[in-house]
Motif scaffolding. Structure first.
Motif, PDB file in Angstrom:
ATOM      1  N   CYS A  24      -5.750   0.780   7.219  1.00  0.00           N
ATOM      2  CA  CYS A  24      -5.120  -0.266   7.741  1.00  0.00           C
ATOM      3  C   CYS A  24      -4.031  -0.296   8.776  1.00  0.00           C
ATOM      4  CB  CYS A  24      -4.362  -0.947   6.318  1.00  0.00           C
ATOM      5  SG  CYS A  24      -3.815  -2.753   6.482  1.00  0.00           S
ATOM      6  N   THR A  83      -2.158   6.736  -1.890  1.00  0.00           N
ATOM      7  CA  THR A  83      -1.879   5.596  -0.742  1.00  0.00           C
ATOM      8  C   THR A  83      -0.784   6.328   0.209  1.00  0.00           C
ATOM      9  OG1 THR A  83      -2.416   3.866  -2.559  1.00  0.00           O
ATOM     10  CG2 THR A  83      -0.856   3.268  -0.648  1.00  0.00           C
ATOM     11  N   PHE A 138      -2.050   3.294   5.458  1.00  0.00           N
ATOM     12  CA  PHE A 138      -1.483   2.442   6.551  1.00  0.00           C
ATOM     13  C   PHE A 138      -1.406   3.282   7.681  1.00  0.00           C
ATOM     14  CE2 PHE A 138      -0.527   0.489   2.211  1.00  0.00           C
ATOM     15  CZ  PHE A 138      -1.026  -0.799   2.581  1.00  0.00           C
ATOM     16  N   GLU A 165      -0.132  -5.948   0.770  1.00  0.00           N
ATOM     17  CA  GLU A 165       0.145  -4.608   1.498  1.00  0.00           C
ATOM     18  C   GLU A 165       1.468  -4.179   1.318  1.00  0.00           C
ATOM     19  OE1 GLU A 165      -3.487  -5.412   4.870  1.00  0.00           O
ATOM     20  OE2 GLU A 165      -1.399  -5.493   5.370  1.00  0.00           O
ATOM     21  N   ARG A 196      -1.389  -1.263  11.001  1.00  0.00           N
ATOM     22  CA  ARG A 196      -0.355  -2.507  10.822  1.00  0.00           C
ATOM     23  C   ARG A 196       0.807  -1.835  11.735  1.00  0.00           C
ATOM     24  NH1 ARG A 196      -3.433  -5.119   9.643  1.00  0.00           N
ATOM     25  NH2 ARG A 196      -4.057  -6.109   7.530  1.00  0.00           N
ATOM     26  N   TRP A 199       1.721  -7.690   8.470  1.00  0.00           N
ATOM     27  CA  TRP A 199       1.493  -7.052   6.920  1.00  0.00           C
ATOM     28  C   TRP A 199       1.267  -8.468   6.136  1.00  0.00           C
ATOM     29  CZ3 TRP A 199       2.257  -1.789   5.283  1.00  0.00           C
ATOM     30  CH2 TRP A 199       2.630  -0.961   6.268  1.00  0.00           C
ATOM     31  N   TYR A 200       0.413  -8.250   5.158  1.00  0.00           N
ATOM     32  CA  TYR A 200       0.226  -9.194   3.853  1.00  0.00           C
ATOM     33  C   TYR A 200       1.246  -8.849   2.896  1.00  0.00           C
ATOM     34  CZ  TYR A 200      -3.933 -10.841   5.808  1.00  0.00           C
ATOM     35  OH  TYR A 200      -4.721 -11.548   6.973  1.00  0.00           O
ATOM     36  N   LYS A 206      -5.752   4.242   0.136  1.00  0.00           N
ATOM     37  CA  LYS A 206      -5.248   3.218   1.051  1.00  0.00           C
ATOM     38  C   LYS A 206      -4.511   4.234   2.218  1.00  0.00           C
ATOM     39  CE  LYS A 206      -5.081  -1.081   2.591  1.00  0.00           C
ATOM     40  NZ  LYS A 206      -6.108  -1.949   2.250  1.00  0.00           N
TER      41      LYS A 206
END
Length: 353
Positions: free
Chosen positions: A198, A144, A167, A230, A200, A226-227, A165
């Motif tokens: 993702c 990540t 970002f 996340e 962001r 962002w969530y 993942k």
């Protein structure tokens, strides 16, 4: 090339009035073209020969490009040009080594505030590093990660092939929209799930954690918030990437501020940073200097190959190790590294002595 400024673009009328800059990577693009363009950067699982490496040899490849509208990534007819912008006939193309293609929508020129719309050499170098690791080791498999000041998102796109993942972060709806378009352009070709990449917003001036997503149909940019899940995932990230984010003292201050916020939360993280030293004559020093470079070096203590630290008496919050570019083979054909690129591995040091 990623943007590096973390601040995004301004109003269109301001863009027209500001001085325009162009990345050296775009010298092969058709002259006097305005708007967004799509370039295809080719690479294979084997690095190029030494003539295309950091010794300054010219790349032998050509770049395929297509015009793109600012609102969509359509598929108009492809045009291939050489470094002078001249048309290259199809029979002259050499595709023998190109097993993969990175398709990147970008601007050819921009104002300084929107340099994130262009592709820069340091981003291509960092992408080479990611490709090399993915082809020769499992170091980035299932990782990540966060790309800071992503610009076109080039590094994140390459990493998405193997990461759990990534970002891809920057600021400004024009830059973030372009990042998202590049994710959509590459997910099928590079065979990665778009949910892994993702896009962001990350404002370097703001505190961490960033604002949490709230549905607001009147604000199209809210989709880049962002969530909560996340943010939790980002704090567990172990690797950060940043390319060409060092070109002014003010932005360098902001960059290390956000880097400290990210690296002081959650899992231990390592930052891989690439930059291009750009030289200008300084009236203050009456000499040719690389803008922002001295200030950049003041943010970390340098560690040599033996692990010894330099005698920096102020003991900053970071420890940096310069990486040997000879150990980062070139995979992407369409750029010349030259002699002014650097790569650093930087760790956060919460208890400097």
């Amino acid at each position: 090339m990623e943007t590096g400024d973390g601040r995004g673009g301004g109003a269109e009328e301001e863009e027209e009035e500001e001085e325009q800059v162009m990345s050296e990577v775009h010298l092969g693009c058709p002259p006097r073209f305005s708007g967004l363009y799509v370039s295809r950067f080719s690479f294979s699982s084997r690095p190029l020969g030494p003539s295309a490496g950091s010794d300054g040899g010219e790349c032998s490849g050509v770049r395929e490009q297509v015009a793109a509208s600012s609102s969509s990534c359509g598929s108009p007819d492809a045009v291939t040009v050489d470094e002078d912008g001249d048309l290259v006939l199809d029979r002259r193309r050499n595709r023998g080594r190109s097993d993969h293609v990175l398709t990147v929508q970008h601007g050819i020129t921009s104002s300084l505030r929107s340099v994130g719309l262009q592709v820069w050499k340091a981003a291509l170098l960092l992408t080479d590093f990611v490709l090399h690791k993915s082809f020769t080791s499992s170091e980035f498999n299932g990782v990540t990660a966060i790309e800071i000041g992503a610009g076109t998102g080039l590094v994140g796109l390459a990493l998405a092939r193997v990461a759990k993942k990534i970002f891809i972060t920057d600021r400004g709806s024009d830059i973030l929209d372009n990042c998202l378009a590049n994710v959509q352009l590459n997910s099928s070709m590079l065979k990665f799930d778009e949910a892994k990449a993702c896009v962001r917003e990350l404002d370097w001036k703001m505190s961490w954690p960033p604002p949490v997503f709230k549905c607001d149909s009147s604000d199209p940019s809210s989709k880049y918030l962002w969530y909560t899940s996340e943010i939790e995932a980002a704090e567990k990230a172990t690797t950060l990437f940043a390319a060409d984010v060092i070109y002014s003292d003010d932005l360098t201050d902001l960059f290390f501020s956000i880097a400290k916020k990210l690296m002081s939360h959650g899992a231990e993280k390592v930052l891989y940073l690439t930059l291009e030293k750009r030289y200008n004559f300084s009236m203050d020093e009456l000499d040719v200097v690389a803008n922002g470079y001295k200030h950049f070096r003041s943010f970390f203590t340098v560690q040599d190959e033996s692990g010894a630290l330099d005698d920096n008496s102020c003991r900053p919050d970071f420890v940096g190790e310069q990486m040997d570019l000879a150990e980062v083979p070139q995979y992407i054909r369409e750029y010349d590294r030259g002699k002014d690129l650097e790569m650093w591995k930087i760790m956060y040091n919460p208890n400097p002595e």
